[in-house]
Design a protein around this motif. Structure first.
Motif, short mmCIF file in Angstrom:
data_model
loop_
_atom_site.label_atom_id
_atom_site.label_comp_id
_atom_site.label_asym_id
_atom_site.label_seq_id
_atom_site.Cartn_x
_atom_site.Cartn_y
_atom_site.Cartn_z
N ILE A 40 -48.73 30.71 29.14
CA ILE A 40 -49.68 30.55 30.25
C ILE A 40 -49.10 31.12 31.53
O ILE A 40 -49.79 31.81 32.29
CB ILE A 40 -50.07 29.06 30.42
CG1 ILE A 40 -50.90 28.61 29.23
CG2 ILE A 40 -50.80 28.82 31.72
CD1 ILE A 40 -51.18 27.13 29.18
N GLY A 43 -49.27 34.84 31.45
CA GLY A 43 -50.66 35.27 31.65
C GLY A 43 -51.07 35.21 33.11
O GLY A 43 -51.72 36.12 33.63
N VAL A 44 -50.70 34.14 33.78
CA VAL A 44 -51.02 34.00 35.21
C VAL A 44 -50.28 35.07 36.02
O VAL A 44 -50.85 35.67 36.94
CB VAL A 44 -50.65 32.58 35.71
CG1 VAL A 44 -50.69 32.49 37.23
CG2 VAL A 44 -51.57 31.56 35.08
#
Length: 53
Positions: A40, A43-44
């Motif tokens: 995550i 991805g951010v």
């Protein structure tokens, strides 16, 4: 089919099941939550870098 013939099937994959069930004492152990959180975060970071450029 004759009873003496081996048709493969589960017998051919039995060795793989035993191989993957064995735990190695030298293996790196990573918590699954850590893997999800890292994914995550990457991805951010990609989204932020795409937005900035």
């Amino acid at each position: 089919m004759d009873k003496g013939q081996n048709t493969g099937g589960l017998m051919s994959s039995a060795g793989l099941v035993r191989y993957f069930d064995a735990e190695d004492s030298n293996a790196i152990l990573i918590n699954p939550k850590t893997v999800i959180a890292t994914g995550i975060m990457i991805g951010v970071l990609v989204q932020l870098l795409t937005f900035v450029s």
